[in-house]
Design a protein around this motif. Structure first.
Motif, short mmCIF file in Angstrom:
data_model
loop_
_atom_site.label_atom_id
_atom_site.label_comp_id
_atom_site.label_asym_id
_atom_site.label_seq_id
_atom_site.Cartn_x
_atom_site.Cartn_y
_atom_site.Cartn_z
N LEU A 104 0.05 12.03 6.40
CA LEU A 104 -0.15 11.11 5.28
C LEU A 104 0.97 11.20 4.25
N ALA A 105 1.40 12.44 3.97
CA ALA A 105 2.41 12.64 2.93
C ALA A 105 3.78 12.09 3.32
N ARG A 106 3.99 11.80 4.60
CA ARG A 106 5.28 11.30 5.06
C ARG A 106 5.34 9.77 5.07
N ILE A 107 4.20 9.12 4.80
CA ILE A 107 4.16 7.65 4.84
C ILE A 107 4.55 7.12 3.46
N MET A 108 5.68 6.45 3.41
CA MET A 108 6.25 5.94 2.17
C MET A 108 6.05 4.42 2.08
N PRO A 109 6.28 3.83 0.90
CA PRO A 109 6.22 2.37 0.78
C PRO A 109 7.13 1.68 1.80
N SER A 110 8.29 2.26 2.07
CA SER A 110 9.20 1.67 3.05
C SER A 110 8.60 1.72 4.45
N THR A 111 7.78 2.73 4.73
CA THR A 111 7.12 2.83 6.03
C THR A 111 6.12 1.70 6.21
N VAL A 112 5.34 1.45 5.16
CA VAL A 112 4.38 0.34 5.19
C VAL A 112 5.11 -0.99 5.31
#
Length: 371
Positions: A104-112
């Protein structure tokens, strides 16, 4: 209260570890430092976050998206059977393949944003992307509340523009053409749909006991939800729910003509009070009719044979019902009650003018201008 412990490293040097207790009272480490002062400062800072409610579990962000969404987020939701099945399907088909193994902590706005761009490139409609993004936002919002991550990566995502299509309302003449092409065994179903505006699940859940021939009414007391067995919490594809969508039965007045059609059907099939009025097979005690099967084998071919020049869904009979009521002078509150809506704003979304409405409006204008 924060404290410091002394440790000896593998090289023999002395190191200091800052310690504190998390919101659950468990001992936590705030880091290892070369001086006791640095260790205590770090521990006190972490302790302050615990006190003011801004503390984030440093280990919580390591849980994968799939583990959190399937084992924590989804089970915690209070959802209708169909909604839960839909969410399970969305997770399996759209989110887990992309986010599943990511912490979860590795999912950034850019990932979304990458997921949104990829979904649009694969042909997912802007409306669907927006709908799925709402669900994704909910998953991360819960993770923020659980103090697993510091922020919601779905904030400020650039979504594809949803262009609202102009809704074409079925006219009475077009409906007559479609009805003529519907197989005889399904004509009572379609006639009931246009006269009541029922949702599909409410329509196929009707039973003889719901029809009051004396008072000329139909009461909606049940709905049937059709889901994939893979996503069904009970393992069943057709799930009967005791009440319709708004959790309150409603009674609708219907014409004597429709009652005569239903009475003839009940007599011809020998239906008992609790049998389905519109089963999948023309027999008493039959199983619920599948929407997908009816659409593919009967509805779409009939619409095509009737020469209707727009994409007419079975659900559009519900829109037509509301629009015809309004065009005929029905009160908006009465339309709302027939549609089973709790708010007039919802009903207004179903009300679309008939094609000749503009001509009638212009004629009314001319009558006033030339009087």
């Amino acid at each position: 209260m924060a404290w410091v412990t002394k440790r000896k490293s593998a090289s023999g040097s002395i190191r200091y570890q800052g310690r504190y207790r998390d919101p659950h009272g468990e001992k936590r480490t705030a880091g290892t430092f070369s001086t006791s002062r640095e260790a205590l400062k770090s521990a006190m800072k972490a302790e302050g976050k615990v006190a003011d409610g801004t503390w984030i579990d440093p280990r919580g962000g390591a849980i994968t998206f799939r583990e959190y969404a399937e084992d924590v987020w989804l089970p915690s939701r209070h959802l209708e059977v169909s909604t839960r099945a839909g969410y399970s399907s969305y997770l399996r088909n759209h989110f887990v393949p992309f986010f599943g193994a990511m912490p979860l902590a590795r999912i950034m706005p850019s990932t979304v944003q990458d997921w949104v761009s990829g979904a649009a490139a694969r042909g997912l409609s802007p409306r669907s992307v927006a709908k799925y993004h709402v669900m994704l936002h909910s998953v991360f919002a819960r993770a923020v509340r659980d103090r697993l991550i510091a922020f919601n990566p779905c904030e400020d995502t650039e979504l594809p523009k949803v262009v609202t299509r102009r809704v074409r309302t079925l006219t009475p003449e077009e409906f007559a053409g479609v009805l003529a092409e519907i197989p005889d065994r399904f004509k009572p179903l379609v006639m009931t749909a246009i006269e009541t505006g029922l949702r599909w699940g409410e329509l196929v859940a009707l039973r003889p006991r719901h029809v009051d021939f004396l008072r000329r009414t139909i009461t909606v007391e049940e709905t049937i939800v059709e889901v994939s067995r893979r996503d069904s919490p009970t393992g069943e594809r057709m799930i009967v729910k005791p009440y319709p969508k708004d959790d309150e039965p409603r009674t609708l007045r219907v014409s004597q003509g429709l009652l005569d059609v239903l009475a003839a059907r009940i007599a011809a099939l020998g239906l008992a009070r609790d049998d389905l009025l519109f089963p999948s097979r023309e027999t008493a005690g039959g199983q619920p009719l599948s929407r997908a099967t009816f659409n593919t084998r009967h509805w779409r071919p009939a619409v095509q044979r009737a020469g209707v020049d727009f994409d007419l869904r079975m659900h559009d009979l519900r829109h037509a019902h509301a629009s015809w009521l309004l065009a005929g002078g029905a009160d908006l509150k009465a339309v709302m009650e027939r549609m089973g809506h709790s708010q007039i704003m919802t009903t207004q979304q179903y009300l679309h003018t008939l094609p000749e409405a503009q001509d009638e409006a212009l004629a009314a204008f001319e009558r006033i201008r030339t009087r």
